[in-house]
Design an enzyme around this catalytic site. Structure first.
Site, PDB file in Angstrom:
ATOM      1  N   HIS A 100       0.889  -1.164   0.000  1.00  0.00           N
ATOM      2  CA  HIS A 100       0.000   0.000   0.000  1.00  0.00           C
ATOM      3  C   HIS A 100       0.930   1.217   0.000  1.00  0.00           C
ATOM      4  CE1 HIS A 100      -2.442  -2.903   2.390  1.00  0.00           C
ATOM      5  NE2 HIS A 100      -3.504  -2.305   1.883  1.00  0.00           N
ATOM      6  N   ASP A 103       2.335   1.870   3.381  1.00  0.00           N
ATOM      7  CA  ASP A 103       3.348   0.977   3.956  1.00  0.00           C
ATOM      8  C   ASP A 103       4.730   1.387   3.468  1.00  0.00           C
ATOM      9  OD1 ASP A 103       0.980  -0.535   4.277  1.00  0.00           O
ATOM     10  OD2 ASP A 103       1.485  -1.752   2.513  1.00  0.00           O
ATOM     11  N   GLU A 267      -8.904 -13.745  -1.104  1.00  0.00           N
ATOM     12  CA  GLU A 267      -8.176 -13.981   0.154  1.00  0.00           C
ATOM     13  C   GLU A 267      -8.859 -15.099   0.939  1.00  0.00           C
ATOM     14  OE1 GLU A 267      -6.858 -10.689   2.619  1.00  0.00           O
ATOM     15  OE2 GLU A 267      -7.293 -11.873   4.411  1.00  0.00           O
TER      16      GLU A 267
HETATM   17  C1  XLS Z   1      -7.569  -6.251   4.555  1.00  0.00           C
HETATM   18  C2  XLS Z   1      -7.110  -6.577   3.225  1.00  0.00           C
HETATM   19  C3  XLS Z   1      -5.970  -5.711   2.706  1.00  0.00           C
HETATM   20  C4  XLS Z   1      -5.857  -5.835   1.233  1.00  0.00           C
HETATM   21  C5  XLS Z   1      -5.086  -4.742   0.577  1.00  0.00           C
HETATM   22  O1  XLS Z   1      -8.296  -6.995   5.187  1.00  0.00           O
HETATM   23  O2  XLS Z   1      -6.767  -7.927   3.213  1.00  0.00           O
HETATM   24  O3  XLS Z   1      -4.790  -6.019   3.351  1.00  0.00           O
HETATM   25  O4  XLS Z   1      -5.286  -7.051   0.859  1.00  0.00           O
HETATM   26  O5  XLS Z   1      -5.617  -3.498   0.836  1.00  0.00           O
HETATM   27 CA    CA Z   2      -5.871  -9.082   1.624  1.00  0.00          CA
HETATM   28 CA    CA Z   3      -7.265  -9.981   5.625  1.00  0.00          CA
END
Ligand code: XLS
Ligand code: CA
Ligand code: CA
Length: 439
Positions: A100, A103, A267
């Protein structure tokens, strides 16, 4: 150059018999698997936010880890994060990273200052990428951390905030392009709502689509050939996130005609928060031609929040890799460890153990998924299960020849029908175990 992890050696592959905790037992980066080097097939990425920034804070306590990397000023700290990140990636044979904007570099007093900070660190990162032969999997903008995004970014009720998010995304996208990134992620952050009593859902969703369209148009006009991704998540931080799950996001992309540029970043922990398995979400993405990239982690089934643990569950990694293989493997995407060592695992060694655990779990999962395909029994079962659609009335249904009337006539000619086809779940689960463990 200063070494940040002097006690950590370059992690080597020693094979399944090894008891050395600082060695890979399954991930052998240059070994050929499924027609390519393991490192190019798995495309592991380091998530800058967790590995280089997260210090173990939680709702009840402050950090347990020091991620300042010896920096004496704020900027020096972020510069050191970059050097430390590449040292780690090099020692772990992790070839990609994701970031990001926030970061990479700290927020300044103005958007101009913030963007200059990002560009300064990106300059260092670019040199390190060349030196260590590392690549950017994807970049993104943190449009959720600063209090200005309390009501969302693209879905904010405040147009100035919307414009601010656009400026941040432009800078993050420019940086992604400059670093040769293969992807750009939109995770909804605070794009959601708490109560419909104060929310114009229609306008918020239209605006979110407008922002995504602008980003895609800008990216394409400025040489970005990678994929844009939306990363579904059902809740956290808002009660109702607009990007709930893969199906919800697909409906959104179709409504706003965004499917040409956008794929999905799935994810694992978000899948389970949505009440789905990781494999389900991957399959939804795949069968809709929207499989893009993966945020590799796992949640805790006893906790209702996003724990972002390093993935160690080999059933999960195996079934995940089965989907990846069926999707034709990664193109622009890869396996980003959106994962962090537990708050109580606070040493540098713990970071390395975490990566080794995650990478080995995925390398092993990949090998097992290939074994499942080679074995063929599960695929054959599924094929046979739907055999009635290959001929006769089933073939007519699939080809579109059948109509409601023709099917009604057919059913009447049968008089009655009974389904005696066992789903054989336990038989299949036993085969899965046998393929995974019987050798
Ligand atoms: C948060 C998300 C974040 C994304 C990127 O829960 O997983 O980390 O992957 O903004
Ligand atoms: Ca994520
Ligand atoms: Ca996450």
């Amino acid at each position: 150059m200063k070494e940040f992890f002097p006690q950590i050696p370059v992690i080597k592959y020693e094979g399944p018999g090894s008891t050395n905790p600082l060695a890979f037992r399954h991930y052998n980066p240059d070994e050929i698997i499924d027609g390519g080097r393991m490192r190019d097939k798995l495309k592991f990425a380091l998530a800058w936010w967790h590995t280089m920034c997260a210090e173990g804070t939680d709702m009840f306590g402050s950090g347990t880890m020091d991620k300042s990397f010896g920096g004496n000023t704020l900027m020096e700290t972020y510069e050191n994060k970059a050097y430390a990140a590449f040292e780690l990636m090099n020692k772990l044979s992790v070839d990609y990273f994701c970031f990001h904007d926030r970061d990479l570099a700290p927020e300044g007093a103005t958007i101009a200052e913030s963007c200059a900070n990002v560009k300064h660190i990106a300059g260092i990162v670019k040199e390190l990428m060349a030196k260590y032969d590392k690549k950017l999997l994807w970049g993104t903008a943190n449009c959720f951390g600063n209090p200005r995004y309390v009501h969302g970014a693209g879905t904010s009720c405040n147009a100035d905030v919307f414009a601010f998010a656009a400026a941040q995304i432009k800078c993050a996208l420019d940086t992604t392009i400059e670093l040769g990134g293969q992807g750009y992620v939109f995770w909804g952050g605070r794009e959601g709502y708490e109560t419909l009593l104060n929310t114009d859902m229609g306008l918020e969703l239209d605006n979110l689509a407008r922002l995504l369209k602008m980003a895609a148009e800008y990216g394409r006009a400025h040489g970005f050939t990678g994929d844009f991704y939306i990363e579904p998540k059902p809740k956290e931080p808002t009660k109702h996130q607009y990007d709930f799950d893969a199906s919800t996001v697909l409906a959104f992309l179709r409504k706003y005609d965004l499917t040409k540029d956008f794929k999905l970043n799935i994810e694992a922990n978000h899948a389970t928060l949505a009440g789905h398995t990781f494999q389900h979400e991957l399959c939804v993405a795949r069968i809709n031609g929207a499989f893009g990239s993966i945020d590799a982690n796992q949640g805790d089934m006893l906790l209702g929040w996003d724990t972002d643990q390093f993935p160690t569950n080999v059933y999960e990694t195996t079934l995940c890799m089965l989907e990846v293989i069926r999707a034709g493997g990664f193109t622009n995407g890869g396996l980003n460890f959106d994962s962090k060592a537990r708050r109580a695992s606070m040493t540098d060694e713990d970071i390395v153990h975490s990566f080794i655990a995650g990478m080995d779990a995925f390398a092993l999962g990949y090998k097992l998924a290939l074994r499942i395909i080679k074995d063929g029994r599960i695929d054959e079962f599924v094929k046979a299960r739907y055999a009635s659609y290959s001929s006769g009335i089933g073939a007519d249904i699939v080809s579109g020849k059948a109509t409601l009337e023709s099917l009604s006539d057919y059913a009447h000619s049968l008089g009655d029908v009974k389904s005696k086809d066992s789903g054989r779940q336990e038989y299949l689960e036993n085969i899965l175990n046998s393929i995974m463990f019987d050798r």
